[in-house]
Design a protein around this motif. Sequence first.
Motif, PDB file in Angstrom:
ATOM      1  N   ASN A 177       7.386   7.589  33.122  1.00  5.56           N
ATOM      2  CA  ASN A 177       6.355   7.873  34.122  1.00  5.56           C
ATOM      3  C   ASN A 177       6.868   8.816  35.203  1.00  5.56           C
ATOM      4  O   ASN A 177       6.126   9.659  35.700  1.00  5.56           O
ATOM      5  N   LYS A 215       6.897  12.321  33.964  1.00  9.99           N
ATOM      6  CA  LYS A 215       5.571  12.951  33.961  1.00  9.99           C
ATOM      7  C   LYS A 215       5.273  13.674  35.269  1.00  9.99           C
ATOM      8  O   LYS A 215       4.409  14.548  35.306  1.00  9.99           O
ATOM      9  N   MET A 216       5.974  13.302  36.342  1.00 11.00           N
ATOM     10  CA  MET A 216       5.717  13.984  37.618  1.00 11.00           C
ATOM     11  C   MET A 216       6.174  15.434  37.586  1.00 11.00           C
ATOM     12  O   MET A 216       5.649  16.269  38.325  1.00 11.00           O
ATOM     13  N   ARG A 264       7.670  16.932  34.377  1.00 12.53           N
ATOM     14  CA  ARG A 264       7.830  17.394  33.019  1.00 12.53           C
ATOM     15  C   ARG A 264       6.470  17.352  32.316  1.00 12.53           C
ATOM     16  O   ARG A 264       5.579  16.663  32.795  1.00 12.53           O
TER      17      ARG A 264
END
Lengths: 457, 457
Positions: free
Chosen positions: A77, A80-81, A83
Amino acid sequence: MANREIPYKIYLSENEIPKTWYNVRADMKTKPAPLLNPGTGKPATAEELTPVFCKELVDQELNNDDREIEIPEEIYNFYKMYRPAPLVRAYCLEEKLQTPAHIYYKFEGNNTSGSHKLNSAIAQAYYAKKEGLKGVTTETGAGQWGTALSMACSYFNLDCKVYMVKVSYEQKPFRREVMRTYGANVTPSPSDTTQIGRKILAEHPGTTGSLGCAISEAVEAAVTQPGYRYVLGSVLNQVLLHQSIIGLEAKTALDKYGVKPDVIIGCAGGGSNLGGLIAPFMGEKLRGEADYEFIAVEPASCPSFTRGVYAYDFADTGKVCPLAKMYTLGSDFIPSPNHAGGLRYHGMSPILSQLYDDGMLKAVSVKQTEVFDAAETFARVEGILPAPESSHAIKVAIDEALKCKETGEEKNILFGLTGTGYFDLTAYEAYNNGTMTDYIPTDETLAEFRSHLPKIG
Amino acid sequence: MANREIPYKIYLSENEIPKTWYNVRADMKTKPAPLLNPGTGKPATAEELTPVFCKELVDQELNNDDREIEIPEEIYNFYKMYRPAPLVRAYCLEEKLQTPAHIYYKFEGNNTSGSHKLNSAIAQAYYAKKEGLKGVTTETGAGQWGTALSMACSYFNLDCKVYMVKVSYEQKPFRREVMRTYGANVTPSPSDTTQIGRKILAEHPGTTGSLGCAISEAVEAAVTQPGYRYVLGSVLNQVLLHQSIIGLEAKTALDKYGVKPDVIIGCAGGGSNLGGLIAPFMGEKLRGEADYEFIAVEPASCPSFTRGVYAYDFADTGKVCPLAKMYTLGSDFIPSPNHAGGLRYHGMSPILSQLYDDGMLKAVSVKQTEVFDAAETFARVEGILPAPESSHAIKVAIDEALKCKETGEEKNILFGLTGTGYFDLTAYEAYNNGTMTDYIPTDETLAEFRSHLPKIG
């Protein structure tokens, strides 16, 4: 410029971020040599490593067998910020060079730490948090790793103590402030807050510090305070494991457009970026499924691969860490303070060292001023101000592209653009003013440091 | 954190970058008031503007009718190097605030200029090149615009002379070096290189400069050298036109997931980001197709909207530019040197001024220390160190999200994250050290500056 078949930037979707890290050791016939306990001269056991590192990270450090290791959801998670990181086709650089080569770079600088270091920082912070620790200690050179770790610790609400190589601390006050904004405690190294720091200061009062020395202080701070562990941003097997996400994403993006790189180039200090970038490609080469040319680029001022020896050495100047078998200049080697940015480490990742010794990758060293020439060329046409570290790879990518111009070959060149140079403007200023110099250690200097290597292994 | 229905980052593909800019003036019933020639008091004609601006940019400046204006291919190809900019769902900020609101931000900082300014810089450089000019002059405050223009000029091989507000020049030596790396010539303003600079220095020897004053110097440098034109990074209609790409991309990305924003928030200095972000949404509101709440956020130290007057005023301190009708504090207003970053301009975009006067958008002012509180909160959870300018919008987005927490409303909040704070660490240092102060001009101070407004219009 015409429209292009392949986009300038190949972005994967978030669900294309790899779910597992790739452990290249599983495919290596000759495994990297084990860490040794400096007291006994025998391979360090998990029990011996646990006071220094978190348990799950010790497991990853010693795991030579599992090819894939799952990325925990909490880390995923966070990834995801920032990448997936883009893979960029350097159309403008190709035009500038008038080369038939196709140049791609994997850009890891699109996050506030400004580099790929965050990929491992978040993993190490996560395992520390999971183990119920209070905080972590570390060293930082150019400041990229310290910034990354500060961000990761802030995310998981962990205390973060950073020993920053003094020359960087002074040249990069802004790095310090980013770390403080993320709540970290930053100390210039060598410092008087540790025994080893005081010892080094007494012996070398004017020293500008080195990564090896900052490592010693951070390790001491970790083992002398309950609830703390030491974390390291490069060199270790676990770090290369986490950084494999760079190569996995790059490969997925290239595969999508049916592009097979011929040459893969990365800068090499401790090896975290290079090891991560090449990992899945190296896996294919090791398994005999494909062939690639790999080039490690190091600074002429700190030439571990090209002028070092493959031997057991201390990972740190203070000689408190386990011994690692690696290409090394000797743990007493302190690079010229004139050298900008990172890549100042005396040794090299044991994984990469073994692969280099096996002839699986090449290495070249380049001079600082030619690196900044390449950086400026790149910045002006590709619009990204590169970190000095990354610019080592740019320099050799340009060289390779110019070779293709001579031969007419349409090679696919992939290089790692590890980060941005926004905190390296002091070095750019020296370059802009024409006051930047090159430093190349003499054979005598290198021989002197080599003579201090421990007589083991 | 669980997996999410909407990605953390919504990236469009390169062919989803809009092919045309959107000109909100076409949908405004009351058009923004025309620029006036200060000599005649009559609307400035294209002929009168051509010595200052490139011809095609004059056309764009005066074009109140065409709703869509095509983006030339050369500009589009440059956009591809750093666009589409991601639209980010701020899941981590939402969790931190425990708000039912959904927060989105359009992040424009993923390029070396560090902000949205590049969107207009590349357009203005392109038209200058197309017209066969030798170079351009400009001013820069926080340094974002100057950096962007340096990059754009380097790309098209144009000479670039930047007058940098003295306080920023001193606080941000690194910005200067980025500009120099891109080949620009940077002068602190006020300087002794222009008549107006010498006059201002004589009258206010200790001045730290202002945007208005730097504009005057840049305009003088442009009109007194053959082959040069002046370019401006904000305020003008042409700039808002170019910046509409921010809103167009944001809208495309939100539409893709069926999300309609309820509140749209942007920081406002001269209005370039706010005007660009809200443009297509405002278009729908003007055409009666949808309703949105728009909030302009300005610093309490430079409150053009909330405490200024709507009147004709000079765009520059030197009073050499045409007169613009706008919300203004008076062109003699020089903001407190303690205020960090941009948003230091005495006036406001004529387009936004007219819309504000028509009740189409709201404005609030916020204090510097509370802005940095919001910046730190955001940096720690979202992983991006925001520019002080952008943090004004973050502050109000957080306020709106906290209101939703009280009311239980699931509002969709969109704000513009215009850039990164990597060159604003001096301000972060003051904040980290607790030495940052707030400045709010008194009513008497504002009345004094207002009394100098020209008696026209």
